[in-house]
Design an enzyme around this catalytic site. Structure first.
Site, PDB file in Angstrom:
ATOM      1  N   ASP A 268      55.937  51.566  51.293  1.00 28.71           N
ATOM      2  CA  ASP A 268      55.067  52.385  52.120  1.00 28.71           C
ATOM      3  C   ASP A 268      54.360  53.358  51.157  1.00 28.71           C
ATOM      4  O   ASP A 268      54.871  53.613  50.062  1.00 28.71           O
ATOM      5  CB  ASP A 268      55.929  53.135  53.136  1.00 28.71           C
TER       6      ASP A 268
ATOM      7  N   ASP B   2      59.570  55.949  54.571  1.00 25.46           N
ATOM      8  CA  ASP B   2      59.986  57.310  54.911  1.00 25.46           C
ATOM      9  C   ASP B   2      59.891  57.546  56.421  1.00 25.46           C
ATOM     10  O   ASP B   2      60.198  58.643  56.884  1.00 25.46           O
ATOM     11  CB  ASP B   2      59.113  58.357  54.193  1.00 25.46           C
TER      12      ASP B   2
ATOM     13  N   ARG C  16      46.102  56.052  62.912  1.00 25.82           N
ATOM     14  CA  ARG C  16      45.311  57.254  63.209  1.00 25.82           C
ATOM     15  C   ARG C  16      45.137  57.465  64.710  1.00 25.82           C
ATOM     16  O   ARG C  16      45.374  58.558  65.234  1.00 25.82           O
ATOM     17  CB  ARG C  16      43.942  57.129  62.528  1.00 25.82           C
TER      18      ARG C  16
ATOM     19  N   ASP D 236      52.277  56.676  52.051  1.00 23.81           N
ATOM     20  CA  ASP D 236      52.355  58.091  52.413  1.00 23.81           C
ATOM     21  C   ASP D 236      53.814  58.509  52.606  1.00 23.81           C
ATOM     22  O   ASP D 236      54.509  57.975  53.475  1.00 23.81           O
ATOM     23  CB  ASP D 236      51.554  58.244  53.719  1.00 23.81           C
TER      24      ASP D 236
ATOM     25  N   GLY E 241      53.874  57.127  59.620  1.00 24.37           N
ATOM     26  CA  GLY E 241      53.738  55.671  59.661  1.00 24.37           C
ATOM     27  C   GLY E 241      52.916  55.144  60.822  1.00 24.37           C
ATOM     28  O   GLY E 241      52.621  53.965  60.901  1.00 24.37           O
TER      29      GLY E 241
ATOM     30  N   SER F 186      47.782  53.295  56.448  1.00 30.33           N
ATOM     31  CA  SER F 186      46.598  54.123  56.184  1.00 30.33           C
ATOM     32  C   SER F 186      45.370  53.316  55.799  1.00 30.33           C
ATOM     33  O   SER F 186      45.413  52.467  54.907  1.00 30.33           O
ATOM     34  CB  SER F 186      46.895  55.129  55.070  1.00 30.33           C
ATOM     35  N   ARG F 187      44.253  53.655  56.434  1.00 29.32           N
ATOM     36  CA  ARG F 187      42.973  53.038  56.081  1.00 29.32           C
ATOM     37  C   ARG F 187      42.386  53.707  54.840  1.00 29.32           C
ATOM     38  O   ARG F 187      41.384  53.261  54.308  1.00 29.32           O
ATOM     39  CB  ARG F 187      42.022  53.118  57.275  1.00 29.32           C
ATOM     40  N   ASN F 188      43.018  54.787  54.396  1.00 28.55           N
ATOM     41  CA  ASN F 188      42.583  55.454  53.165  1.00 28.55           C
ATOM     42  C   ASN F 188      43.359  54.974  51.942  1.00 28.55           C
ATOM     43  O   ASN F 188      43.223  55.565  50.855  1.00 28.55           O
ATOM     44  CB  ASN F 188      42.756  56.970  53.317  1.00 28.55           C
TER      45      ASN F 188
END
Ligand code: B16
Ligand code: MG
Length: 214
Positions: A8, A169, A48, A10, A45, A115-117
């Site tokens: 993962d 996480d 958005r 983030d 997780g 995440s799309r970032n």
């Protein structure tokens, strides 16, 4: 035997979890919606738009679909502002040593993030070329706890799910890994998750010999 490790992003590789909190908090304050770190834990997780739905549980009015899109876009703009300042020093303790140790053992490495970032974050922290495969929020339709992002990562690694270990996480991420037929190592906020196959406070403190040879 573990042949691939799917990380993962983030909260496992990098400290972006705090950036998410500050971006949501700024947007929530502007909208006069109650939001704190306890509520923020539920967003780990989660995609958005699903995160926005959790935040809006405390809104004093309903929002139209267009307004929701605008709120999510505003939060993301605040978030992108914050992550643009990321550098390799934001990589979490133990990450670089663990990646190197796994590489030496010929274990395949992937990212599995909602995440799309993800591409921007990996670039900012200097890890854009550090993984054999990247599966992220741009490539999936179902967010964690659905296993889609991890199954996509194992497909990209050309490994069967049962030979992959997921490092997470988030409780939603641990659930997703297990639903995909993978093992899960819970770290950080998921270090006390009773369903995780293994638990450790962080990557450096995990018992990698036991995990890799089980
Ligand atoms: P974005 P992960 C997740 O990343 C975050 O934990 C979660 O808080 C966030 O809402 C989600 O990504 C979507 O992020 O808005 O950047 O597309 O933990 O799966 O790496
Ligand atoms: Mg995470």
């Amino acid at each position: 035997m573990v042949r691939g490790v799917i990380f993962d992003l983030d909260g496992v590789i990098v400290t972006t979890d705090d950036c998410h909190y500050h971006a949501w908090k700024r947007m929530a304050d502007e909208e006069h919606i109650e939001f704190d770190r306890t509520i923020n834990e539920r967003l780990r997780g989660v995609s958005r738009m699903d995160s926005l739905a959790i935040l809006l549980e405390r809104a004093k009015r309903t929002y139209t679909p267009d307004e929701k899109e605008a709120l999510a876009a505003r939060k993301n703009a605040y978030y992108v502002d914050l992550i643009t300042a990321l550098t390799p020093s934001d990589i979490l303790p133990g990450v670089m040593d663990v990646l190197q140790m796994l590489r030496k053992k010929d274990i395949k490495l992937a990212i599995g993030s909602s995440s799309r970032n993800t591409p921007l974050i990996l670039k900012r922290i200097g890890l854009a070329d550090a993984f054999d495969a990247v599966a992220d929020g741009n490539q999936i339709t179902h967010s964690k706890p659905d296993p889609e992002v991890f199954l996509l990562a194992s497909t990209k690694l050309a490994l069967p799910p049962e030979t992959c270990l997921v490092v997470e996480d988030a409780d939603a991420g641990v659930e997703a890994a297990l639903a995909g037929g993978m093992k899960a190592l819970g770290v950080g906020s998921a270090a006390v998750n009773p369903t995780a196959t293994y638990c450790a406070p962080n990557l450096a403190l995990a018992n990698w010999n036991a995990i890799l040879n089980a």
